[in-house]
Design an enzyme around this catalytic site. Sequence first.
Site, PDB file in Angstrom:
ATOM      1  N   HIS A  14       0.857  -1.194   0.000  1.00 61.54           N
ATOM      2  CA  HIS A  14       0.000   0.000   0.000  1.00 61.54           C
ATOM      3  C   HIS A  14       0.885   1.234   0.000  1.00 61.54           C
ATOM      4  O   HIS A  14       1.863   1.314   0.753  1.00 61.54           O
ATOM      5  CB  HIS A  14      -0.899   0.002   1.239  1.00 61.54           C
ATOM      6  CG  HIS A  14      -2.068   0.938   1.144  1.00 61.54           C
ATOM      7  ND1 HIS A  14      -1.910   2.308   1.174  1.00 61.54           N
ATOM      8  CD2 HIS A  14      -3.395   0.706   1.019  1.00 61.54           C
ATOM      9  CE1 HIS A  14      -3.097   2.876   1.067  1.00 61.54           C
ATOM     10  NE2 HIS A  14      -4.019   1.929   0.964  1.00 61.54           N
ATOM     11  N   ARG A  37      -6.928  10.670  -0.188  1.00 63.27           N
ATOM     12  CA  ARG A  37      -6.591  11.087  -1.551  1.00 63.27           C
ATOM     13  C   ARG A  37      -7.849  11.219  -2.407  1.00 63.27           C
ATOM     14  O   ARG A  37      -7.912  12.059  -3.308  1.00 63.27           O
ATOM     15  CB  ARG A  37      -5.616  10.086  -2.168  1.00 63.27           C
ATOM     16  CG  ARG A  37      -4.207  10.207  -1.585  1.00 63.27           C
ATOM     17  CD  ARG A  37      -3.291   9.117  -2.108  1.00 63.27           C
ATOM     18  NE  ARG A  37      -3.533   7.839  -1.451  1.00 63.27           N
ATOM     19  CZ  ARG A  37      -3.559   6.665  -2.066  1.00 63.27           C
ATOM     20  NH1 ARG A  37      -3.401   6.599  -3.373  1.00 63.27           N
ATOM     21  NH2 ARG A  37      -3.749   5.549  -1.385  1.00 63.27           N
TER      22      ARG A  37
END
Length: 548
Positions: free
Chosen positions: A293, A316
């Site tokens: 990740h 994000r």
Amino acid sequence: VSLSSMRFPLLASLAFVVVMSMEGDESQRARRKAPAPEEPVIVVGGGLAGLSATLEAVKHGATKVILIDSEKALGGNSAKASSGINACNTPTQEKMGIEDSTDRFRADTMSAGDRENDEGLVEVLVQESAAAIEFLEDAGVNLGDINLCGGHSVPRTHWIPSPKEGKPLPVGFGIISALKKQIEAIQKEDPERIKIMLESRVLGLVSWNEFITGVRVKGPDGKSGEISGKAVVLTTGGFSADKGEDTSLLIEFAGAEKLRLPTTNGAFARGDGVKMARAMGAKVIGMDRVQVHPTAFVDPAAPAALTKFLAAEALRGKGALLLSAKGVRFANELGRRDYVSARIQKECAPLPEGFQGGSAGQPAALLVMNEKSIDDFGRPAFNFYAVVKKFFVKYDNADALAKALGVETAVIKKTLTTYNEFAAKTASKQRAKDSFEKTVFPVAFDEIEPLHVALITPAIHYTMGGLQINKRAEVYNEFMNKSFKGLLAAGEVAGGVHGANRLAGNSLLECVVFGRIAGKTAAETVHKGDGILKHPSTGAGEAIHGEL
């Protein structure tokens, strides 16, 4: 039959054998038909897949389910999930005006996995996704908001709306809490229906001929014993924290270099289910596919910690930028996880201790948010990261950030100005695409407004490989060239769904969809009597133990 044993001793003996054989056959048939107490469904692992399997087994008539977990509380990694659960064609999407389809969702999932996915399992995942949301909402989970996460063509990652004030409820924790309440309600009505064993580690499976008939368990008191059952469901999770020298699945399949990376997983992600089933001949697939990740928080108080706290992809999705130590963007923030991780490892150097505690030698990027992106994400949820965990540092403006970072102010300003040109097109509903192929720009950044910055670094997050299963969640035996009878798997312990790279939000979905399928199949297995069978004439069989 009436014969003289004196005159025909051989015939008399044969007749006796025939009669006794007939009586024996009738006795065997009678014993096999006689009703017996129903043996339990055994579920190994108390995360989302395990809870879903438990509830579905009860729903489909299992009179007793034993749920076993090695930790002090149920939840596993599922309880830490923060971005949400995918689904298409849901009422929430319709309400928000999001146009989606099973074809789009299938294409996004297959594309993310480089088409290494098992297409049959992906089809089940996609087709059952709306029902999975309904299952959770019926349990009391409010999944009334949707995020756009990396790799998705449209927003479909459902999560719990963040309140404007008060304490936020992370989606993973909220889901686990709701399903635990359902289990507790069943236990209150019938204490024998579901038995939960915590701090109990399953050491291996027990088989009889071709059937899985139970597990060997070590309890909290250190004593070991066997538990018999007619179906065993493995929901033990993956092996992202399996770094032991001797039996590490990470070393065996992904290479020793992966051990240098931190992980977002708890220490319980040892790959127990894969190991015990593999010892019995279970086939494994995709074991070399380990997801890194891109955004695990670097804790300023412990930058070298090997276990990291995940920075939700929703950050994000709501507009957070990623900058290198040079003060420039280097990637599409909403790209695939493997792509963003690779860009960080290539373009970002380790940050020095003088900047927010540094990154302890690991490549790291700046995750930058403004007030608008924070409000869109949910300020109470953001405050958990910023105030409680202290991951973020607030800078008054772009000048202050540039000074702390040691770069020219003009560099930061140019980065924001260039980004804002695309954000303006998005705001006016024009098509926009930057040099990183990014097409969604959620917010604009003003160089004079406060900027909130956290350091992030790539970390091992998920293992796509695992036990090979079919659409009924039955585990495949590669030695017998068919599925085991009475052995099922769901969640991260199983492979095939995600291919080379998991799409954000598909983990929780896989747990619900295939956890429910495994629970239903297990209940059907019990009802059909597909459990322990012995040789019809001798009652003999060979008990085999597959241990870790």
